[in-house]
Design an enzyme around this catalytic site. Structure first.
Site, short mmCIF file in Angstrom:
data_model
loop_
_atom_site.label_atom_id
_atom_site.label_comp_id
_atom_site.label_asym_id
_atom_site.label_seq_id
_atom_site.Cartn_x
_atom_site.Cartn_y
_atom_site.Cartn_z
N ASN A 152 -10.53 93.20 -73.39
CA ASN A 152 -10.80 94.14 -74.74
C ASN A 152 -11.44 93.08 -75.72
O ASN A 152 -12.17 93.53 -76.47
CB ASN A 152 -9.42 94.38 -75.31
CG ASN A 152 -8.91 95.43 -74.58
OD1 ASN A 152 -9.62 96.23 -73.76
ND2 ASN A 152 -7.68 96.03 -74.54
N GLU B 20 -4.53 92.09 -65.61
CA GLU B 20 -4.61 91.07 -66.53
C GLU B 20 -3.44 90.40 -66.55
O GLU B 20 -2.23 91.07 -67.08
CB GLU B 20 -5.27 91.20 -67.89
CG GLU B 20 -6.68 91.32 -67.97
CD GLU B 20 -7.05 91.23 -69.51
OE1 GLU B 20 -8.04 90.64 -69.88
OE2 GLU B 20 -6.55 92.15 -70.24
N HIS C 73 -1.15 93.29 -67.98
CA HIS C 73 -1.77 94.36 -68.80
C HIS C 73 -2.44 95.11 -67.28
O HIS C 73 -3.42 94.94 -66.96
CB HIS C 73 -2.79 93.70 -69.85
CG HIS C 73 -3.92 94.78 -70.05
ND1 HIS C 73 -5.02 94.38 -70.56
CD2 HIS C 73 -3.64 96.07 -70.44
CE1 HIS C 73 -5.63 95.45 -71.41
NE2 HIS C 73 -4.43 96.49 -71.00
N SER D 146 -1.37 95.52 -74.00
CA SER D 146 -2.95 95.47 -73.99
C SER D 146 -3.39 94.34 -75.20
O SER D 146 -4.63 94.11 -75.23
CB SER D 146 -3.68 96.83 -74.11
OG SER D 146 -3.21 97.15 -75.35
#
Ligand code: 3HC
Length: 714
Positions: A484, A446, A434, A413
């Site tokens: 994120n 992702e 991800h 991540s």
């Protein structure tokens, strides 16, 4: 005009073929073709009946979605469908693939419907902020009954052929040559009768439902639970209400048309269609040509049998891809496979999966303790915890044992994919994947592009994303990737608001009313407040301002949902948050210690600061070329972070309120916090020339910034 309808005479049957690749939507040329070719067949005295099919692998994927909001060319869909419903000669829909939306509505205007085993039928308009506007809300309840029809329309989920046959939507399933079977079916009917049924004449199921208040109550409950904040579901319910109450079919149709128009003009329609096309566009990588060769992925391996590894393995098995799950620890492996089994069993218990299907998917999952077993896999996804050295060690091992042309993916991540690929002899075959937790449920994936990831690897992995039914979005290898990094802007503001005077419940309620699935403080409690606190303690790091309250709560042993108290209190293992007034003393104390004078904060300010925090960071990501286009970020936020689909994602939302207004608000916030609220250059440029993020010249930006981002290290 787009699309056409082909005409072929087979004996005394006219076979009409809707031809509008790849999925035959009812574009202007198709509507013209339907009118002309039905006239032709009806005027030909040698023709006794008509078969309607689609070219290629689809029947008809519905109205042409790209035409909504544009000026209409040619006849409207109602005119074209009237020609079918009032055809003098009987019509069979030969459903050779998806018959969705206007596609199923077309088939419902035919006298009979016969489909291949693999076909699906459905009315998914609700996913586009629309209702079935070509008679679907009036005809489907006449076949399956209002209650079942509402379930189909409110879920938008297609019905597989076999089930559709049981429900009466189909008359027959063909296991041989569909068109030949349709012709034989038609001949039989022509021999048996001169009265061919029309769905519009069926009234029995509607009369049965009259006066039964449960039908509507159940539908309303379903809509408010699964489609919170959406406009179209209520309109669909009203249409079915009209179908039940009106004796006259045409009066119900009129109601449907009026309510359809309201949906069409509603801003949610544009937002949701933006997401429909955005999801498909996300699969396209600007510098990877469409015809790039892809590798076959016929088998997979997953390293790590924890929550993520197990969920990832389920994705492969669900898609029919055999998968080896590897763990070094026998007990962990046993536990991991047990969790997978339990997840599938839960689906069986809830009626979502048959026992036979469960046995099928479980048989595709093989546990292993031995790296050598991964040797023949076409792809291996590493899914161990976030530690660069550990991941590098695993990649070195994988590089040694897994065949040379296999793809090696890391489920990270936030770690540097280039640092991971650098330990292998095949950095071109290394990519980040991800997955979001729980990986068997969350749709977002992702895809992280390393400096050396080849175009073939990227094309293969994007295609795989589609096979395993994910919304795949590519990000460059940069801190936080897309999701994120944007989240940082949002959570930073939520924590600042708490210091400045808002309470968790107020922040969460404001953002949930805006449409977010879960407010930030409920999310923090769910994830666990102690993770960051423990990590900081271990590394002897100072607590950042925005974490000071969470850390103070941890000092009081308030770790979140896991121990029943965090920003909220939770009673007896329940997930329902109850306000925790005892925390207020801590908020006031920490705020004072850090120089804040707490004040009343409006809900509007909460929403603006949190959402525009996301948007400004998103603009920087776009400017740097980390994301290819603004719609990719919308797809990320809707599928991974609970952003309401009916607002079209954060970047679309910003466009819809106007980038000049967004900039104005950001500049105002910057008066109090200049560092955080520095507007992205791209936002300033777009706002000043009246543009939208969607107009950003991504190609140029990407080339320039690609080099810049490669220098970023973690
Ligand atoms: N109109 C216009 N374009 C469409 C379309 C439609 N109804 N359905 C699909 N397309 C386009 C896609 O945008 C894509 O274009 P691209 O290649 O340029 O990206 C291409 O067709 C292929 O689509 P997919 O990638 O989705 O192909 P799949 O094979 O994966 O899936 C499908 C096929 C299941 C038919 C899927 O495309 C789908 O679900 N389509 C939409 C179905 C739908 O929502 N229908 C309702 C339309 S609204 C309506 O009918 C209103 C009516 O009630 C009046």
């Amino acid at each position: 005009m787009k699309g056409t309808v082909n005409y072929e005479l087979r004996g005394d049957i006219a076979v009409l073929e809707v031809d509008n690749p790849p999925v035959n939507p009812l574009s202007s040329g198709v509507r013209v073709g339907l009118c002309d070719q039905f006239d032709k067949a009806n005027n030909d005295e040698n023709v006794r009946g008509i078969v309607l099919k689609g070219a290629g692998n689809a029947f008809i994927a519905g109205a042409d979605i790209s035409e909504f909001g544009q000026k209409m060319e040619g006849p409207d869909l109602h005119t074209a469908l009237k020609n079918i419903e009032y055809s003098e000669k009987p019509v069979v829909a030969a459903i050779n693939g998806p018959a969705l939306g206007g596609g199923l509505e077309t088939a419902l205007c035919c006298n009979y419907r016969i489909a291949t085993e693999k076909s699906i039928v459905g009315l998914p308009e609700v996913n586009l902020g629309l209702l079935p506007g070509a008679g679907g809300t009036q005809r489907l309840p006449r076949i399956v009954g209002p209650s079942q029809a509402l379930k189909i329309m409110l879920s938008g989920v297609p019905v597989p052929a076999k089930k559709a046959l049981d429900q009466g939507i189909l008359d027959s399933i063909s296991t041989g040559d569909l068109v030949e079977d349709a012709i034989s079916f038609l001949h039989k009917k022509l021999d048996e009768t001169t009265e061919h049924p029309k769905v519009r004449d069926l009234n029995e199921k509607l009369v049965e439902a009259r006066g039964n208040e449960n039908v509507m109550a159940e539908a309303k409950a379903l809509a408010s639970k699964s489609r919170k904040g959406q406009f179209a579901p209520g309109q669909i319910i009203k249409c079915v209400e009209a179908a039940i109450e009106e004796d006259d079919f045409d009066a119900g149709m009129k109601k449907e048309s009026d309510l359809f128009l309201e949906c069409l003009l509603h801003p949610q329609r544009e937002a949701m269609i933006h997401i429909f096309f955005g999801e498909r566009t996300a699969g396209k990588i600007l510098d990877v040509p469409k015809d790039t060769e892809t590798q076959k992925i016929g088998s997979a391996g997953v390293v790590g049998s924890g929550t993520m590894g197990g969920g990832i393995a389920m994705n492969f098995a669900n898609a029919g891809i055999p998968v080896i799950v590897l763990d070094q620890d026998e007990k962990n492996l046993e536990r991991g496979i047990g969790v997978i089994e339990k997840n599938y069993q839960m689906m069986v218990d809830r009626g979502r999966l048959s026992q036979e299907m469960k046995d099928g998917v479980m048989s595709l999952i093989t546990p292993s303790l031995n790296y050598e077993d991964l040797g023949d896999c076409d792809i291996v996804v590493e899914a161990v915890y976030e530690n660069l050295e550990l991941k590098q060690e695993i990649f070195k091992k994988l590089d040694d044992v897994v065949k040379g042309d296999a793809i090696l993916a890391s489920n990270t991540s936030g770690l540097d994919i280039d640092a991971i690929s650098s330990v292998t002899e095949r950095p071109d075959k290394v990519v980040g994947t991800h997955f979001f937790s729980p990986a068997n449920i969350m749709r977002l994936l992702e895809i992280v592009r390393g400096e050396k990831t080849s175009k073939e690897t990227l094309a293969t992995i994007m295609k795989l994303g589609k096979v395993i039914k994910k919304a795949a979005v590519m990000s460059l290898n940069a801190p936080g990737f897309i999701g994120n990094r944007m989240l940082y802007g949002y959570t930073h503001q939520a924590n600042m608001l708490l210091l400045e005077g808002a309470l968790p419940n107020q922040v969460d309620t404001a953002l949930e009313s805006f449409g977010m699935n879960m407010g930030p403080f409920r999310m923090f409690d769910l994830v666990g407040l102690d993770l960051g606190w423990r990590a900081r303690k271990l590394a002897k790091l100072e607590t950042p301002l925005t974490n000071k309250i969470a850390d103070a709560l941890c000092e009081q042993e308030r770790f979140g949902q896991k121990n029943g108290k965090g920003f909220y209190n939770y009673s007896d293992g329940s997930r329902a948050p109850n306000p925790a007034p005892e925390n207020e003393e801590i908020y006031v104390k920490v705020a004072e210690e850090n120089g804040f004078t707490r004040r009343d904060i409006s809900d509007e300010e909460i929403v603006d600061r949190c959402i525009l925090g996301l948007v400004n960071e998103g603009a920087k990501i776009l400017e740097e070329g980390v994301a290819q286009r603004s719609s990719d970020m919308d797809i990320v936020y809707i599928n991974g972070y609970g952003f309401p689909i009916w607002r079209g994602g954060p970047m679309f939302y910003a466009n819809s309120i106007g980038l000049d207004k967004v900039l104005e608000k950001i500049n105002k916030f910057a008066e109090k916090d200049e560092d955080f609220w520095k507007p992205a250059d791209l936002l300033v440029a777009m706002a000043n020339n009246g543009g939208k993020f969607a107009d950003a010249p991504t190609d140029d930006l990407k080339k320039e910034k690609l080099a810049f981002k490669q220098e970023v290290k973690y």
